[in-house]
Design a protein around this motif. Sequence first.
Motif, mmCIF file in Angstrom:
data_model
loop_
_atom_site.group_PDB
_atom_site.id
_atom_site.type_symbol
_atom_site.label_atom_id
_atom_site.label_comp_id
_atom_site.label_asym_id
_atom_site.label_seq_id
_atom_site.Cartn_x
_atom_site.Cartn_y
_atom_site.Cartn_z
ATOM 1 N N VAL A 123 -9.402 -9.258 -7.269
ATOM 2 C CA VAL A 123 -9.268 -7.731 -7.329
ATOM 3 C C VAL A 123 -7.856 -7.053 -7.675
ATOM 4 O O VAL A 123 -7.506 -6.265 -8.202
ATOM 5 N N TYR A 124 -6.950 -7.745 -7.128
ATOM 6 C CA TYR A 124 -5.454 -7.533 -6.811
ATOM 7 C C TYR A 124 -4.765 -7.584 -8.358
ATOM 8 O O TYR A 124 -4.264 -6.640 -8.926
ATOM 9 N N THR A 125 -5.254 -8.799 -8.966
ATOM 10 C CA THR A 125 -4.886 -8.980 -10.457
ATOM 11 C C THR A 125 -5.488 -7.541 -11.104
ATOM 12 O O THR A 125 -4.716 -7.308 -11.986
ATOM 13 N N ASP A 126 -6.434 -7.496 -11.086
ATOM 14 C CA ASP A 126 -7.278 -6.264 -12.016
ATOM 15 C C ASP A 126 -6.828 -5.093 -11.423
ATOM 16 O O ASP A 126 -6.782 -4.228 -12.262
ATOM 17 N N ALA A 127 -5.859 -4.979 -10.293
ATOM 18 C CA ALA A 127 -5.686 -3.517 -9.940
ATOM 19 C C ALA A 127 -4.067 -3.464 -10.486
ATOM 20 O O ALA A 127 -3.474 -2.480 -9.968
ATOM 21 N N GLY A 128 -3.841 -4.524 -11.124
ATOM 22 C CA GLY A 128 -2.172 -4.370 -11.574
ATOM 23 C C GLY A 128 -1.146 -5.037 -10.727
ATOM 24 O O GLY A 128 0.035 -4.591 -10.644
ATOM 25 N N TRP B 48 0.936 -1.297 -0.061
ATOM 26 C CA TRP B 48 -0.065 -0.006 -0.014
ATOM 27 C C TRP B 48 0.964 1.270 -0.234
ATOM 28 O O TRP B 48 0.491 2.033 -0.713
ATOM 29 N N ARG B 49 1.866 1.179 0.800
ATOM 30 C CA ARG B 49 2.862 2.310 1.032
ATOM 31 C C ARG B 49 3.396 2.532 -0.381
ATOM 32 O O ARG B 49 3.904 3.785 -0.704
ATOM 33 N N ARG B 50 3.625 1.579 -1.044
ATOM 34 C CA ARG B 50 4.612 1.921 -2.420
ATOM 35 C C ARG B 50 3.373 2.381 -3.510
ATOM 36 O O ARG B 50 3.873 2.828 -4.702
ATOM 37 N N MET B 51 2.096 1.971 -3.266
ATOM 38 C CA MET B 51 1.232 2.524 -4.283
ATOM 39 C C MET B 51 0.861 3.942 -4.573
ATOM 40 O O MET B 51 0.863 4.701 -3.464
ATOM 41 N N SER B 52 0.679 4.433 -5.823
ATOM 42 C CA SER B 52 -0.015 5.875 -5.758
ATOM 43 C C SER B 52 -1.312 5.981 -5.494
ATOM 44 O O SER B 52 -2.088 5.026 -5.223
ATOM 45 N N GLU B 53 -1.616 7.233 -5.258
ATOM 46 C CA GLU B 53 -3.068 7.473 -4.694
ATOM 47 C C GLU B 53 -3.899 6.957 -5.634
ATOM 48 O O GLU B 53 -5.209 6.484 -5.231
ATOM 49 N N ARG C 191 -4.434 3.255 -5.410
ATOM 50 C CA ARG C 191 -5.001 2.819 -4.128
ATOM 51 C C ARG C 191 -6.496 3.247 -4.253
ATOM 52 O O ARG C 191 -7.299 2.406 -3.827
ATOM 53 N N MET C 192 -7.025 4.303 -4.894
ATOM 54 C CA MET C 192 -8.563 4.399 -5.269
ATOM 55 C C MET C 192 -9.071 3.685 -6.025
ATOM 56 O O MET C 192 -10.251 3.110 -5.989
ATOM 57 N N ASN C 193 -8.225 3.131 -7.133
ATOM 58 C CA ASN C 193 -8.784 2.036 -7.949
ATOM 59 C C ASN C 193 -9.067 0.589 -7.008
ATOM 60 O O ASN C 193 -9.965 0.221 -7.538
ATOM 61 N N LEU C 194 -8.069 0.360 -6.157
ATOM 62 C CA LEU C 194 -8.251 -0.912 -5.909
ATOM 63 C C LEU C 194 -9.630 -0.758 -4.591
ATOM 64 O O LEU C 194 -10.225 -1.574 -4.760
ATOM 65 N N ALA C 195 -9.735 0.250 -4.058
ATOM 66 C CA ALA C 195 -10.680 0.669 -3.436
ATOM 67 C C ALA C 195 -12.176 0.482 -4.140
ATOM 68 O O ALA C 195 -13.092 -0.392 -3.757
#
Length: 309
Positions: free
Chosen positions: A252-257, A68-73, A76-80
Amino acid sequence: MTTLPDEAKLRDALGVLKDREQVAERLLLASDQHSFDPDTELDWDAPFEEGKWFWPPELVSLYDTPLWRRMSEEQRMNLARLENASLASLGIWFEVILMQLLVRHIYDMSPTSSHVRYALTEIADECRHSKMFARLIHKGGLPTYRVTPLHHNLARVMKTVSTTPGSFAGTLLGEEILDWMQRLTFPDERVQPLVRGVTRIHVVEEARHVRYAREELRRQMVTAPQWQRRMTRVTSGQSARVFALSFVNPQVYTDAGLDRHEAVAQVKASPHRREVMQAGAKRLTDFLDDVGVLRGVGRRMWKSAGLLA
Ligand SMILES: [Fe+2]
Ligand SMILES: [Fe+2]
């Protein structure tokens, strides 16, 4: 003579049970006063708002992990957004199961009783909720996430053969943890207005469902045959494990790249996530403990599911 203490205990327990018809009448009245038609109640034509979340970030499975800390905002919003779709899909799955459990529950009962009329009212609520969740997924252009074929078929067996106490324990598992998350979501101004509207309607109507299921489970854990009460302790533990595994669909993780295996491992190791899930389950596990569901091997299963400290 050795049965006397048990009988006395049963009489005591019966004393705390509320009258089934009275409970249902109150719930019918509340349903009359506060029921919503999501199709007209919510503004489905308004576009989603830029910069707003589809799910509060703290409730996203990866929140506060190294990944999460490595992800851009934006990531993160796309994963949500995807997790919201996963939870809405799971919600529909639960509700379809619940509708069948309720239909089975009332099959032998007097069709004019308030208890049955309320069950029918709840089925109608769940029909509207399932359509509302489906419409939200559709409007967001989001994927539909299905549980694994194994869990899908396990639930097929469960919803066909489960005992009455087993059905109501399963109902509460499906309702209370999601409800806890939705109670945090609808007042949250960082969240999309449509998502807030959907969760607000669900929270209001779900409160009655939880009440109905709790009163019935409390009654069943006193009056059902002993083998059913024993079985409920084990089946609810098993359901808790399936629930924890399918809560967020790993797709969801795969779909979020993201790397799916890394993401799943980090969620599993996340102290924040464990806290969230246990906090979400706390009201439910306290109640199940109180009515005697969390005992023996079943209790250990709830712990291994990560839903009980
Ligand atoms: Fe619902
Ligand atoms: Fe419900």
